[in-house]
Design an enzyme around this catalytic site. Structure first.
Site, PDB file in Angstrom:
ATOM      1  N   LYS A 189       0.791  -1.093  -0.135  1.00  0.00           N
ATOM      2  CA  LYS A 189       0.028  -0.017  -0.073  1.00  0.00           C
ATOM      3  C   LYS A 189       1.045   1.138   0.041  1.00  0.00           C
ATOM      4  O   LYS A 189       0.609   2.279  -0.871  1.00  0.00           O
ATOM      5  CB  LYS A 189      -1.002  -0.152   1.143  1.00  0.00           C
ATOM      6  CG  LYS A 189      -2.084  -0.996   1.107  1.00  0.00           C
ATOM      7  CD  LYS A 189      -2.857  -1.462   2.448  1.00  0.00           C
ATOM      8  CE  LYS A 189      -3.649  -2.703   2.196  1.00  0.00           C
ATOM      9  NZ  LYS A 189      -4.257  -2.903   3.645  1.00  0.00           N
TER      10      LYS A 189
ATOM     11  N   GLN B 193      -4.387  -1.829   9.752  1.00  0.00           N
ATOM     12  CA  GLN B 193      -4.191  -2.958   9.401  1.00  0.00           C
ATOM     13  C   GLN B 193      -4.873  -4.123  10.234  1.00  0.00           C
ATOM     14  O   GLN B 193      -4.332  -4.143  11.538  1.00  0.00           O
ATOM     15  CB  GLN B 193      -2.734  -3.385   8.860  1.00  0.00           C
ATOM     16  CG  GLN B 193      -2.508  -4.668   8.029  1.00  0.00           C
ATOM     17  CD  GLN B 193      -3.172  -4.784   6.793  1.00  0.00           C
ATOM     18  OE1 GLN B 193      -3.103  -3.642   5.960  1.00  0.00           O
ATOM     19  NE2 GLN B 193      -3.850  -5.814   6.484  1.00  0.00           N
TER      20      GLN B 193
ATOM     21  N   ASP C  22     -11.164   2.497   4.657  1.00  0.00           N
ATOM     22  CA  ASP C  22     -11.640   1.072   4.744  1.00  0.00           C
ATOM     23  C   ASP C  22     -12.977   0.718   4.487  1.00  0.00           C
ATOM     24  O   ASP C  22     -13.620  -0.367   4.287  1.00  0.00           O
ATOM     25  CB  ASP C  22     -11.130   0.319   5.803  1.00  0.00           C
ATOM     26  CG  ASP C  22      -9.865  -0.503   5.567  1.00  0.00           C
ATOM     27  OD1 ASP C  22      -9.577  -0.626   4.215  1.00  0.00           O
ATOM     28  OD2 ASP C  22      -9.018  -0.963   6.524  1.00  0.00           O
TER      29      ASP C  22
END
Ligand code: NAP
Length: 299
Positions: A52, A96, A119
């Site tokens: 990412k 994460q 997200d």
């Protein structure tokens, strides 16, 4: 033989569009910024975070990678999230998953500023998805699957779509997206208590498999000509591979590709699209944050 849906090539098309948008934002003084927070040293999570960060840099985004020790407490992580919420250079924040066991992940997600929740896991964004409110953020993996279906010209209106899995990360938001007005699929969601799974799948025009069971979807699940999107990423023992394992999907690719009309490979299908959609959500966050009334443009 099924047509191969090339996630890498489609992700490149997404990046080409995003590059134009980034240039336009930068010309107005706004550089999109993404912060990725990793707690602990899980090797798979570390690899995702690296990928990412690398993509952010390639696109010229402002990228912050926070690597915190596995012993990080809930309070310490909350303090980091709050600081990123306040940081004007940061448009998107991603913590994460999975965090170490002492971390209450749901509480961390609720602590995120929903305008930076790229997200799409914050309750406000889940509500917006349910309400068909486009100002929210949709989780990256289902968003990527939808884009794959669109790019391959799959007809979704009135199509029977079977989604295997009902997680908040993939299955549930995938079903909500597909049943949206304007997309108009007829959606069936399968989970671990569902009976007659092969029979239900055989009625599908489109199958989206997201259950985390290697090669679960076999030839007899798939109607001839159906489109199959394989979200699964599973490790399977492979003595011939130097790592001792290979990555396989939830679909038995070799068998199913003989009957399906189109199919995604693993790797190279959904995976690249997930990162592309994260970039897309970050740019959307920047656009929204820099154009809302009263907001001063950054840089
Ligand atoms: P998850 O949270 O473990 O959810 C799995 C879902 O599958 C649950 O709803 C579960 O049902 C259902 N399920 C499990 N076994 C089943 C069975 N035998 N029959 C029918 N349903 C079954 O998994 P997830 O996070 O959604 O991830 C699913 C897969 O996608 C994993 O392989 C993951 O690595 C992969 N993934 C890939 C990407 C990507 O970028 N490509 C992103 C995210 C996830 P219950 O609800 O009844 O337990």
């Amino acid at each position: 033989m099924a047509k191969l849906i090339d996630g890498r090539a489609i992700a490149e098309r997404v990046y080409a569009e995003l590059r134009d948008e980034i240039a336009s934002l930068k010309s107005r003084g706004a550089t999109p910024g993404l912060a990725v927070v990793l707690v602990g040293d899980d090797p798979a999570s570390r690899a995702y975070v690296r990928a990412k960060d690398k993509m952010c840099r390639e696109l010229g985004l402002h990228s912050v990678k926070l690597e915190l020790p596995a012993t990080t407490t809930q309070e310490e992580l909350l303090a980091r999230v709050n600081a990123l919420n306040r940081d004007e250079k940061i448009d998107g924040i991603l913590v994460q998953s999975p965090p170490p066991p002492q971390i209450d992940e749901a509480a961390i997600v609720r602590a995120l500023d929903p305008r930076k929740d790229v997200d799409g896991f914050h309750p406000l964004n889940v509500a917006k998805l349910t309400l068909d409110d486009d100002s929210g953020f949709v989780p990256c993996t289902p968003l990527g699957c939808l884009r794959l279906l669109r790019e391959t010209g799959t007809v979704l209106s009135a199509a029977n779509v079977v989604v295997l899995g009902r997680s908040m990360i993939v299955g549930k938001p995938m079903a909500l997206l597909l049943m949206r007005k304007g997309i108009d699929a007829t959606v069936t969601v399968i989970h671990s208590r569902t009976r007659n799974i092969p029979e239900i799948c055989r009625r599908a025009d489109v199958i989206v498999a997201a259950i985390g069971r290697p090669h679960f979807v076999r030839t007899e699940f798939v109607r001839e000509g159906a489109t199959v999107i394989d979200v699964g990423i599973n490790r399977m023992e492979d003595a011939g591979n130097e790592r001792g394992y290979k990555l396989v999907g939830d679909v038995d690719f070799d068998g199913v590709s003989k009957v399906a009309g189109a199919i995604t490979p693993v790797p190279g299908g959904v995976g690249p699209m997930t990162i592309a959609m994260l970039m897309s959500n970050t740019i959307k966050a920047c656009r929204q944050n820099s154009t809302s009334p009263g907001t001063v443009l950054k840089n």
